[in-house]
Design a protein around this motif. Sequence first.
Motif, PDB file in Angstrom:
ATOM      1  N   UNK A  65       0.873  -1.178   0.000  1.00 58.78           N
ATOM      2  CA  UNK A  65       0.000   0.000   0.000  1.00 58.78           C
ATOM      3  C   UNK A  65       0.908   1.226   0.000  1.00 58.78           C
ATOM      4  N   UNK A  66       0.632   2.156  -0.891  1.00 61.17           N
ATOM      5  CA  UNK A  66       1.458   3.362  -0.989  1.00 61.17           C
ATOM      6  C   UNK A  66       0.585   4.589  -0.707  1.00 61.17           C
ATOM      7  N   UNK A  67       1.012   5.370   0.278  1.00 58.21           N
ATOM      8  CA  UNK A  67       0.317   6.629   0.581  1.00 58.21           C
ATOM      9  C   UNK A  67       1.239   7.741   0.110  1.00 58.21           C
ATOM     10  N   UNK A  68       0.799   8.413  -0.946  1.00 62.12           N
ATOM     11  CA  UNK A  68       1.685   9.378  -1.603  1.00 62.12           C
ATOM     12  C   UNK A  68       1.609  10.754  -0.960  1.00 62.12           C
ATOM     13  N   UNK A  69       2.726  11.425  -0.929  1.00 61.98           N
ATOM     14  CA  UNK A  69       2.814  12.759  -0.327  1.00 61.98           C
ATOM     15  C   UNK A  69       2.273  13.830  -1.277  1.00 61.98           C
ATOM     16  N   UNK A  70       1.388  14.670  -0.751  1.00 56.10           N
ATOM     17  CA  UNK A  70       0.976  15.911  -1.425  1.00 56.10           C
ATOM     18  C   UNK A  70       0.559  15.702  -2.868  1.00 56.10           C
ATOM     19  N   UNK A  71      -0.515  14.933  -3.048  1.00 56.41           N
ATOM     20  CA  UNK A  71      -1.093  14.857  -4.393  1.00 56.41           C
ATOM     21  C   UNK A  71      -1.659  16.232  -4.762  1.00 56.41           C
ATOM     22  N   UNK A  72      -2.174  16.904  -3.742  1.00 60.52           N
ATOM     23  CA  UNK A  72      -2.760  18.228  -3.976  1.00 60.52           C
ATOM     24  C   UNK A  72      -1.655  19.290  -3.972  1.00 60.52           C
ATOM     25  N   UNK A  73      -1.829  20.327  -4.790  1.00 54.27           N
ATOM     26  CA  UNK A  73      -0.746  21.309  -4.930  1.00 54.27           C
ATOM     27  C   UNK A  73      -0.763  22.422  -3.876  1.00 54.27           C
ATOM     28  N   UNK A  74      -1.627  22.288  -2.854  1.00 52.39           N
ATOM     29  CA  UNK A  74      -1.906  23.414  -1.956  1.00 52.39           C
ATOM     30  C   UNK A  74      -0.649  24.090  -1.398  1.00 52.39           C
ATOM     31  N   UNK A  75       0.265  23.291  -0.863  1.00 55.23           N
ATOM     32  CA  UNK A  75       1.359  23.941  -0.120  1.00 55.23           C
ATOM     33  C   UNK A  75       2.464  24.491  -1.024  1.00 55.23           C
ATOM     34  N   UNK A  85       9.068  26.647  -2.770  1.00 61.88           N
ATOM     35  CA  UNK A  85       8.814  27.321  -1.488  1.00 61.88           C
ATOM     36  C   UNK A  85       7.312  27.429  -1.280  1.00 61.88           C
ATOM     37  N   UNK A  86       6.903  27.406  -0.016  1.00 63.02           N
ATOM     38  CA  UNK A  86       5.480  27.633   0.261  1.00 63.02           C
ATOM     39  C   UNK A  86       5.240  29.140   0.427  1.00 63.02           C
ATOM     40  N   UNK A  87       4.026  29.531   0.764  1.00 59.95           N
ATOM     41  CA  UNK A  87       3.706  30.967   0.775  1.00 59.95           C
ATOM     42  C   UNK A  87       4.451  31.713   1.881  1.00 59.95           C
ATOM     43  N   UNK A  88       4.934  30.978   2.885  1.00 59.12           N
ATOM     44  CA  UNK A  88       5.727  31.618   3.938  1.00 59.12           C
ATOM     45  C   UNK A  88       7.221  31.596   3.629  1.00 59.12           C
ATOM     46  N   UNK A  89       7.564  31.142   2.429  1.00 55.16           N
ATOM     47  CA  UNK A  89       8.976  31.126   2.041  1.00 55.16           C
ATOM     48  C   UNK A  89       9.742  29.912   2.534  1.00 55.16           C
ATOM     49  N   UNK A  90       9.035  28.969   3.160  1.00 54.43           N
ATOM     50  CA  UNK A  90       9.720  27.769   3.660  1.00 54.43           C
ATOM     51  C   UNK A  90       9.945  26.785   2.513  1.00 54.43           C
ATOM     52  N   UNK A  91      11.105  26.174   2.489  1.00 51.76           N
ATOM     53  CA  UNK A  91      11.430  25.258   1.399  1.00 51.76           C
ATOM     54  C   UNK A  91      10.933  23.850   1.702  1.00 51.76           C
ATOM     55  N   UNK A  92      10.816  23.045   0.648  1.00 48.12           N
ATOM     56  CA  UNK A  92      10.474  21.628   0.793  1.00 48.12           C
ATOM     57  C   UNK A  92      11.446  20.968   1.766  1.00 48.12           C
ATOM     58  N   UNK A  93      12.727  21.326   1.594  1.00 52.00           N
ATOM     59  CA  UNK A  93      13.776  20.737   2.427  1.00 52.00           C
ATOM     60  C   UNK A  93      13.523  21.033   3.909  1.00 52.00           C
ATOM     61  N   UNK A  94      13.198  22.302   4.217  1.00 51.85           N
ATOM     62  CA  UNK A  94      12.947  22.679   5.616  1.00 51.85           C
ATOM     63  C   UNK A  94      11.728  21.955   6.179  1.00 51.85           C
TER      64      UNK A  94
END
Length: 412
Positions: free
Chosen positions: A121-131, A155-164
């Motif tokens: 079973x695979x639960x995929x991360x962030x199918x939705x583009x919201x962040x 980056x998200x709307x607060x400037x945080x990166x995927x990495x962070x």
Amino acid sequence: MNVAIDSERLRAEMEELASISEADPPVVTRILFTPADMKARAWMMERCKAAGLSVRQDAIGNTFARWDGSDPKAPVVGTGSHIDAIPNAGKYDGVVGVLGGLEAIRALQASGFHPRNPIELLILTAEEPTRFGIGCLGSRLLSGSLSPEAARKLRDKDGESVEDVRRKAGMQGDLEQVKLPGEYYKAFAELHIEQGPILEREQVPLGVVTKIAAPASARIFVEGAGGHAGGVLMPDRRDALCVAAELILAIENAARTSGSTDTVATVGMCDVFPGAVNSIPSSVRISVDIRDTNLARRDAALRAMESASREIAAGRRVQIQIEWLNADAPADCAPLVVDALSAACRKHGQKFIPMISRAYHDSLFSSRIAPVAMLFIPCRNGYSHRPDEYASIEDITRGSLVLAETLASLSE
Ligand SMILES: [Zn+2]
């Protein structure tokens, strides 16, 4: 082998997962790596472990729950979907494929079935583009459709990166480790609500997806000239909104004249600057989304739009700039999986129709490294991405049963 889906458990789990939300019921909102998303992930992992599955997470948070087969070297037979939800969503999109997939595995276990291939079973991360503004983040990385370097720039709307945000959420390892080798999967089947009206209208309980349409999307900037609504006479105007209006109709026309009703084009956003009743619009930004099941035809519509924009810009003495955000290729589903799903429907005496998925899904990207197909169940009025999204437990149970049968046939 007698495979039986525990409808009551499945229904209760759908309700429980829906209650893990950033919003009050019936609204479901679960955005990537927020407390609600983290809680839902932990809850899912507990459920998987309770079913005796071994659970691992990759560096972006894709979660794999594995039922070992008798041949540990055999490629994986996979199923799954996503549990993230856009703001103000319902409880079925994605979740049906995750909880239905888990229930399918538990039903096979209870039936005494022993798979040869591992079933995951695979639960995929962030199918939705919201962040991060890009959909299918997990499946894009998993399939190599998005490079780790490109992902690190998001980056998200607060400037945080995927990495962070992924490190803060406790995801370990490097993004380079997320991509799976081409031989990892033998097959992958995703169960999902249709998010459209066809099954309900045709009164057919199941759809076997043979093609997944893909969008190309762009932001278009029109730079004209502003001025006083009274002072500037019509021959002197370079009104950006009038240009955008012409362009929007050209985009509609590009889709209407493509030669197939599978081509669809939408302008869903329009920002007008300065946005005053007595001021000529000096600049306008619109969004465009053009989709098709056929890449050549979709790209022909893109080119028609581009050439229309050049003509309009020249004729009205304005600048039009097109910034392409993505142009993913549509996918054909794999005959291996389409046939297995169809045979499973027949075996259980269930009517089904072949379908095109017009929304895109993780399977669009997974299809680049795995033989993939999807199974659709009806949803009321075709509604999705809204709180009154609804699929009946009978339909979810039916889908899970056919999925279980499919996983069994692909892994024996
Ligand atoms: Zn979905």
